[in-house]
Write a protein that holds these residues in place. Structure first.
Motif, mmCIF file in Angstrom:
data_model
loop_
_atom_site.group_PDB
_atom_site.id
_atom_site.type_symbol
_atom_site.label_atom_id
_atom_site.label_comp_id
_atom_site.label_asym_id
_atom_site.label_seq_id
_atom_site.Cartn_x
_atom_site.Cartn_y
_atom_site.Cartn_z
ATOM 1 N N MET A 242 33.837 18.158 5.915
ATOM 2 C CA MET A 242 33.310 16.847 5.509
ATOM 3 C C MET A 242 34.443 15.931 5.060
ATOM 4 N N GLU A 243 35.421 16.505 4.321
ATOM 5 C CA GLU A 243 36.554 15.701 3.863
ATOM 6 C C GLU A 243 37.361 15.178 5.048
ATOM 7 N N PHE A 244 37.534 16.053 6.066
ATOM 8 C CA PHE A 244 38.272 15.647 7.262
ATOM 9 C C PHE A 244 37.535 14.521 7.977
ATOM 10 N N LEU A 245 36.202 14.632 8.080
ATOM 11 C CA LEU A 245 35.408 13.592 8.732
ATOM 12 C C LEU A 245 35.532 12.270 7.990
ATOM 13 N N ASN A 246 35.539 12.337 6.654
ATOM 14 C CA ASN A 246 35.689 11.117 5.851
ATOM 15 C C ASN A 246 37.017 10.435 6.158
ATOM 16 N N PHE A 247 38.087 11.223 6.241
ATOM 17 C CA PHE A 247 39.401 10.664 6.555
ATOM 18 C C PHE A 247 39.408 10.033 7.951
ATOM 19 N N PHE A 248 38.723 10.691 8.895
ATOM 20 C CA PHE A 248 38.645 10.170 10.260
ATOM 21 C C PHE A 248 37.902 8.840 10.282
ATOM 22 N N TYR A 249 36.791 8.754 9.557
ATOM 23 C CA TYR A 249 36.018 7.507 9.491
ATOM 24 C C TYR A 249 36.846 6.378 8.890
ATOM 25 N N VAL A 250 37.594 6.712 7.843
ATOM 26 C CA VAL A 250 38.435 5.706 7.187
ATOM 27 C C VAL A 250 39.532 5.232 8.135
ATOM 28 N N LEU A 251 40.151 6.156 8.864
ATOM 29 C CA LEU A 251 41.199 5.799 9.826
ATOM 30 C C LEU A 251 40.636 4.895 10.923
ATOM 31 N N LEU A 252 39.475 5.265 11.466
ATOM 32 C CA LEU A 252 38.858 4.484 12.528
ATOM 33 C C LEU A 252 38.477 3.084 12.033
ATOM 34 N N ALA A 253 37.903 3.033 10.821
ATOM 35 C CA ALA A 253 37.539 1.737 10.236
ATOM 36 C C ALA A 253 38.779 0.875 10.037
ATOM 37 N N GLY A 254 39.896 1.505 9.676
ATOM 38 C CA GLY A 254 41.145 0.772 9.482
ATOM 39 C C GLY A 254 41.655 0.155 10.777
ATOM 40 N N ILE A 255 41.570 0.901 11.884
ATOM 41 C CA ILE A 255 42.031 0.379 13.175
ATOM 42 C C ILE A 255 41.212 -0.838 13.587
ATOM 43 N N VAL A 256 39.894 -0.707 13.495
ATOM 44 C CA VAL A 256 39.006 -1.825 13.862
ATOM 45 C C VAL A 256 39.226 -3.008 12.929
ATOM 46 N N SER A 257 39.341 -2.723 11.630
ATOM 47 C CA SER A 257 39.539 -3.773 10.629
ATOM 48 C C SER A 257 40.852 -4.513 10.862
ATOM 49 N N GLY A 258 41.938 -3.773 11.112
ATOM 50 C CA GLY A 258 43.240 -4.399 11.342
ATOM 51 C C GLY A 258 43.243 -5.275 12.574
ATOM 52 N N PHE A 259 42.620 -4.793 13.646
ATOM 53 C CA PHE A 259 42.539 -5.574 14.887
ATOM 54 C C PHE A 259 41.768 -6.866 14.663
ATOM 55 N N LEU A 260 40.608 -6.774 13.994
ATOM 56 C CA LEU A 260 39.786 -7.951 13.730
ATOM 57 C C LEU A 260 40.502 -8.937 12.809
ATOM 58 N N ASN A 261 41.130 -8.431 11.758
ATOM 59 C CA ASN A 261 41.774 -9.310 10.782
ATOM 60 C C ASN A 261 42.901 -10.130 11.393
ATOM 61 N N VAL A 262 43.681 -9.526 12.269
ATOM 62 C CA VAL A 262 44.801 -10.239 12.883
ATOM 63 C C VAL A 262 44.303 -11.314 13.850
ATOM 64 N N ASN A 263 43.231 -11.022 14.586
ATOM 65 C CA ASN A 263 42.741 -11.944 15.597
ATOM 66 C C ASN A 263 41.690 -12.913 15.081
ATOM 67 N N ALA A 264 40.973 -12.533 14.045
ATOM 68 C CA ALA A 264 39.886 -13.385 13.566
ATOM 69 C C ALA A 264 39.746 -13.278 12.060
ATOM 70 N N GLY A 265 39.098 -12.228 11.605
ATOM 71 C CA GLY A 265 38.829 -12.032 10.188
ATOM 72 C C GLY A 265 37.586 -11.186 10.059
ATOM 73 N N GLY A 266 37.217 -10.867 8.829
ATOM 74 C CA GLY A 266 35.999 -10.100 8.613
ATOM 75 C C GLY A 266 36.181 -8.602 8.681
ATOM 76 N N GLY A 267 37.431 -8.141 8.920
ATOM 77 C CA GLY A 267 37.666 -6.704 8.995
ATOM 78 C C GLY A 267 37.318 -5.981 7.706
ATOM 79 N N SER A 268 37.505 -6.658 6.579
ATOM 80 C CA SER A 268 37.195 -6.052 5.278
ATOM 81 C C SER A 268 35.697 -5.804 5.112
ATOM 82 N N LEU A 269 34.901 -6.517 5.889
ATOM 83 C CA LEU A 269 33.452 -6.326 5.822
ATOM 84 C C LEU A 269 33.036 -5.058 6.555
ATOM 85 N N ILE A 270 34.009 -4.410 7.189
ATOM 86 C CA ILE A 270 33.780 -3.097 7.801
ATOM 87 C C ILE A 270 34.361 -2.001 6.911
#
Length: 251
Positions: A1-29
């Protein structure tokens, strides 16, 4: 479960970083995910800012290497944003989450209208012309309030900055995005320090989220330069509509 949590956080970070640089709202993910994983909202807010710092530093470096870096205008607008960020980080948010989310959702839709309408073109702002003293003063005032909002909440601030810079400068969205990440990085440092001093950072999640945000920022800044204004607008419109609906309906 801890590993899955880290994976979710990593994935959310990738999507968030991509959105923030091009638009915004990544923090809302990323922020809701951190709260879902059990962090108190204040800690989730502070932890998210660790990742945002890394994301913006990488994006700045990448934009600069590709010839998009206007440090004079960036510093001029970042200075009042720093002052505003100090004020914003020190203000207790009195609105309930439900009311705030609805207000933010409406703001995003207003910004969407501005992006589609493109009033900066109707005002005949010359992107090659040096900013007038009047526009510089207006910019300083606007970015003081941008700093207040970013210091308090941050989520969705990218939309506000993009629209403000469109109206002030008439620059291309690629150049505007390069300015945006610089300004956010500067005032973000001040607010992050306040959260750290108050012990509101989970460093483990912050480190993993930072890796994701950094990767997303690198991919996002490359996407912005290669695809140009047309595709950035597509990302902007999709991100704004989805986030606005989510916030307004409380989904």
């Amino acid at each position: 479960m801890e590993f899955l949590n880290f994976f979710y956080v990593l994935l959310a970070g990738i999507v968030s970083g991509f959105l923030n640089v091009n638009a915004g709202g990544g923090s809302l993910i990323s922020m809701p995910l951190l709260i879902f994983l059990g962090l108190p909202s204040a800690v989730a807010n502070g932890t998210n800012r660790v990742a945002l710092m890394v994301q913006n530093i990488i994006a700045i470096t990448n934009f600069r290497e590709k010839g998009y870096f206007d440090w004079k205008i960036g510093v001029m607008l970042a200075a009042p944003a720093i002052v505003g960020s100090i004020v914003g980080s020190s203000i207790a948010v009195s609105l309930s989450d439900e009311i705030f989310n609805k207000i933010l959702g409406v703001m995003m839709l207003v910004i969407l209208v501005l992006i589609i309408w493109q009033p900066q073109k109707k005002l005949k702002i010359d992107p090659e012309q040096e900013l007038s003293t009047k526009r510089k003063i207006i910019g300083i005032i606007i970015f003081f309030f941008v700093g207040i909002y970013g210091g308090m909440i941050q989520g969705g601030v990218g939309f506000i900055i993009i629209t403000s810079l469109m109206l002030l400068t008439g620059y291309s969205l690629v150049r505007i995005n390069s300015l945006k990440v610089f300004i956010v990085a500067i005032y973000m440092l001040v607010s992050l320090i306040i959260f750290i001093v108050n012990g509101k950072v989970n460093w483990m999640y912050g480190f993993i989220l930072a890796i994701g945000n950094g990767l997303g920022a690198y991919l996002g800044s490359n996407f912005a330069v290669k695809k140009g204004d047309k595709w950035i607008k597509v990302v902007l419109v999709v991100a704004i509509v989805v986030m606005a609906i989510k916030l307004f309906l409380g989904l």
